[in-house]
Design a protein around this motif. Structure first.
Motif, PDB file in Angstrom:
ATOM      1  N   UNK A  34       3.316 -12.132  -9.382  1.00  0.00           N
ATOM      2  CA  UNK A  34       2.495 -12.019 -10.590  1.00  0.00           C
ATOM      3  C   UNK A  34       1.442 -10.931 -10.450  1.00  0.00           C
ATOM      4  N   UNK A  35       0.873 -10.822  -9.246  1.00  0.00           N
ATOM      5  CA  UNK A  35      -0.250  -9.905  -9.045  1.00  0.00           C
ATOM      6  C   UNK A  35      -0.229  -9.337  -7.637  1.00  0.00           C
ATOM      7  N   UNK A  36      -0.970  -8.257  -7.465  1.00  0.00           N
ATOM      8  CA  UNK A  36      -1.190  -7.664  -6.150  1.00  0.00           C
ATOM      9  C   UNK A  36      -2.699  -7.672  -5.911  1.00  0.00           C
ATOM     10  N   UNK A  46      -5.186   0.858  -1.294  1.00  0.00           N
ATOM     11  CA  UNK A  46      -5.196   0.980  -2.759  1.00  0.00           C
ATOM     12  C   UNK A  46      -3.962   1.736  -3.224  1.00  0.00           C
ATOM     13  N   UNK A  47      -3.602   2.795  -2.528  1.00  0.00           N
ATOM     14  CA  UNK A  47      -2.406   3.558  -2.896  1.00  0.00           C
ATOM     15  C   UNK A  47      -1.168   2.665  -2.856  1.00  0.00           C
ATOM     16  N   UNK A  48      -1.050   1.814  -1.843  1.00  0.00           N
ATOM     17  CA  UNK A  48       0.110   0.922  -1.753  1.00  0.00           C
ATOM     18  C   UNK A  48       0.074  -0.117  -2.880  1.00  0.00           C
ATOM     19  N   UNK A  49      -1.106  -0.635  -3.198  1.00  0.00           N
ATOM     20  CA  UNK A  49      -1.226  -1.583  -4.302  1.00  0.00           C
ATOM     21  C   UNK A  49      -0.815  -0.965  -5.624  1.00  0.00           C
ATOM     22  N   UNK A  50      -1.263   0.256  -5.870  1.00  0.00           N
ATOM     23  CA  UNK A  50      -0.886   0.957  -7.104  1.00  0.00           C
ATOM     24  C   UNK A  50       0.618   1.241  -7.137  1.00  0.00           C
ATOM     25  N   UNK A  51       1.193   1.533  -5.984  1.00  0.00           N
ATOM     26  CA  UNK A  51       2.639   1.749  -5.907  1.00  0.00           C
ATOM     27  C   UNK A  51       3.402   0.476  -6.272  1.00  0.00           C
ATOM     28  N   UNK A  52       2.880  -0.673  -5.852  1.00  0.00           N
ATOM     29  CA  UNK A  52       3.489  -1.954  -6.210  1.00  0.00           C
ATOM     30  C   UNK A  52       3.500  -2.103  -7.735  1.00  0.00           C
ATOM     31  N   UNK A  53       2.380  -1.772  -8.382  1.00  0.00           N
ATOM     32  CA  UNK A  53       2.325  -1.815  -9.849  1.00  0.00           C
ATOM     33  C   UNK A  53       3.327  -0.847 -10.459  1.00  0.00           C
ATOM     34  N   UNK A  54       3.344   0.384  -9.962  1.00  0.00           N
ATOM     35  CA  UNK A  54       4.238   1.414 -10.514  1.00  0.00           C
ATOM     36  C   UNK A  54       5.712   1.023 -10.399  1.00  0.00           C
ATOM     37  N   UNK A  55       6.073   0.304  -9.346  1.00  0.00           N
ATOM     38  CA  UNK A  55       7.463  -0.107  -9.150  1.00  0.00           C
ATOM     39  C   UNK A  55       7.799  -1.390  -9.898  1.00  0.00           C
ATOM     40  N   UNK A  59       2.409  -7.386 -12.173  1.00  0.00           N
ATOM     41  CA  UNK A  59       1.914  -7.012 -13.499  1.00  0.00           C
ATOM     42  C   UNK A  59       0.456  -6.570 -13.486  1.00  0.00           C
ATOM     43  N   UNK A  60      -0.304  -7.089 -12.536  1.00  0.00           N
ATOM     44  CA  UNK A  60      -1.730  -6.781 -12.495  1.00  0.00           C
ATOM     45  C   UNK A  60      -2.213  -6.695 -11.057  1.00  0.00           C
ATOM     46  N   UNK A  61      -3.387  -6.064 -10.882  1.00  0.00           N
ATOM     47  CA  UNK A  61      -3.917  -5.840  -9.546  1.00  0.00           C
ATOM     48  C   UNK A  61      -5.411  -6.106  -9.538  1.00  0.00           C
ATOM     49  N   UNK A  62      -5.852  -6.800  -8.484  1.00  0.00           N
ATOM     50  CA  UNK A  62      -7.281  -6.969  -8.210  1.00  0.00           C
ATOM     51  C   UNK A  62      -7.607  -6.155  -6.978  1.00  0.00           C
ATOM     52  N   UNK A  63      -8.609  -5.289  -7.106  1.00  0.00           N
ATOM     53  CA  UNK A  63      -9.156  -4.585  -5.956  1.00  0.00           C
ATOM     54  C   UNK A  63     -10.456  -5.306  -5.626  1.00  0.00           C
ATOM     55  N   UNK A  64     -10.465  -6.029  -4.533  1.00  0.00           N
ATOM     56  CA  UNK A  64     -11.598  -6.872  -4.168  1.00  0.00           C
ATOM     57  C   UNK A  64     -12.542  -6.137  -3.227  1.00  0.00           C
ATOM     58  N   UNK A  65     -13.847  -6.327  -3.464  1.00  0.00           N
ATOM     59  CA  UNK A  65     -14.842  -5.741  -2.580  1.00  0.00           C
ATOM     60  C   UNK A  65     -15.221  -4.316  -2.922  1.00  0.00           C
ATOM     61  N   UNK A  66     -15.085  -3.946  -4.182  1.00  0.00           N
ATOM     62  CA  UNK A  66     -15.458  -2.594  -4.612  1.00  0.00           C
ATOM     63  C   UNK A  66     -16.981  -2.474  -4.592  1.00  0.00           C
ATOM     64  N   UNK A  67     -17.471  -1.359  -4.126  1.00  0.00           N
ATOM     65  CA  UNK A  67     -18.915  -1.113  -4.106  1.00  0.00           C
ATOM     66  C   UNK A  67     -19.466  -1.169  -5.523  1.00  0.00           C
ATOM     67  N   UNK A  87      -6.953  -0.325 -18.037  1.00  0.00           N
ATOM     68  CA  UNK A  87      -7.278  -1.316 -19.069  1.00  0.00           C
ATOM     69  C   UNK A  87      -6.396  -2.556 -18.976  1.00  0.00           C
ATOM     70  N   UNK A  88      -5.128  -2.353 -18.805  1.00  0.00           N
ATOM     71  CA  UNK A  88      -4.196  -3.490 -18.825  1.00  0.00           C
ATOM     72  C   UNK A  88      -4.043  -4.198 -17.496  1.00  0.00           C
ATOM     73  N   UNK A  89      -4.152  -3.438 -16.419  1.00  0.00           N
ATOM     74  CA  UNK A  89      -3.558  -3.967 -15.204  1.00  0.00           C
ATOM     75  C   UNK A  89      -4.425  -3.947 -13.946  1.00  0.00           C
ATOM     76  N   UNK A  90      -5.535  -3.238 -13.957  1.00  0.00           N
ATOM     77  CA  UNK A  90      -6.341  -3.106 -12.742  1.00  0.00           C
ATOM     78  C   UNK A  90      -7.731  -3.709 -12.971  1.00  0.00           C
TER      79      UNK A  90
END
Length: 176
Positions: A34-36, A46-55, A59-67, A87-90
């Motif tokens: 469902x998510x990465x 982050x690049x690998x997470x975005x690649x998971x979305x692109x492939x 459907x959606x991604x959380x980047x945890x611990x952003x400054x 907007x939709x997915x990150x």
């Protein structure tokens, strides 16, 4: 008696470190979730997470611990993410400051977004502890796929992370 106990503990510690350092977690198979989830902090995550979305593997991604100083537009520009994709997915998570709070932030996001399967993307040397903390924080019905980003960690990094994993394990024994 004490010498034997100390020697046994040292042997267990040394064998554990050998296991930890030699058999690092690997990238995951092409499994859809469902998510990465990507905790910040390591190159390539982050690049690998975005690649998971692109492939289309999530459907959606959380980047945890952003400054807290990072604006979504800056993130999008740095990682070449289209505004529509942002907007939709990150989702950028600003609440976490360490591995344990990454897990807490992720668990709340998972509940809020009704996620049942997720892919954890983090560096190979960080995977065991990150997954352990996440498993402790998530609801029992959530499945986690471990997707390690290969790296070439220094002996110092491995040594420190091994001891953080041991500390996490001991803390778990005492309910912390």
């Amino acid at each position: 008696m004490i010498r034997r106990s100390v020697a046994t503990l040292f042997l267990i510690w040394a064998l554990g470190f050998l296991w930890f350092a030699v058999w690092l977690p690997q990238p995951a198979q092409e499994t859809a979730t469902d998510a990465v989830i990507v905790p910040t902090g390591g190159a390539g995550r982050i690049a690998q997470g975005l690649d998971v979305l692109d492939r289309g593997l999530a459907r959606q991604m959380l980047v945890s611990g952003v400054d807290r100083e990072v604006k979504p537009e800056e993130f999008a520009a740095q990682f070449d993410v289209a505004p529509e994709r942002m907007e939709c997915c990150v989702t950028l998570g600003f609440a976490a400051v360490d591995t344990r709070s990454n897990a807490a932030e992720t668990a709340q996001w998972v509940v809020d977004n009704k996620v049942k399967t997720l892919r954890l993307v983090t560096t190979d040397w960080h995977m065991r502890r990150a997954a352990r903390e996440l498993d402790r924080a998530l609801p029992d019905d959530v499945t986690v796929v471990r997707d390690a980003v290969p790296s070439e960690p220094s002996l110092t990094s491995l040594f420190l992370e091994y001891h953080k994993l041991l500390a996490s394990w001991v803390a778990g024994l005492f309910g912390y």
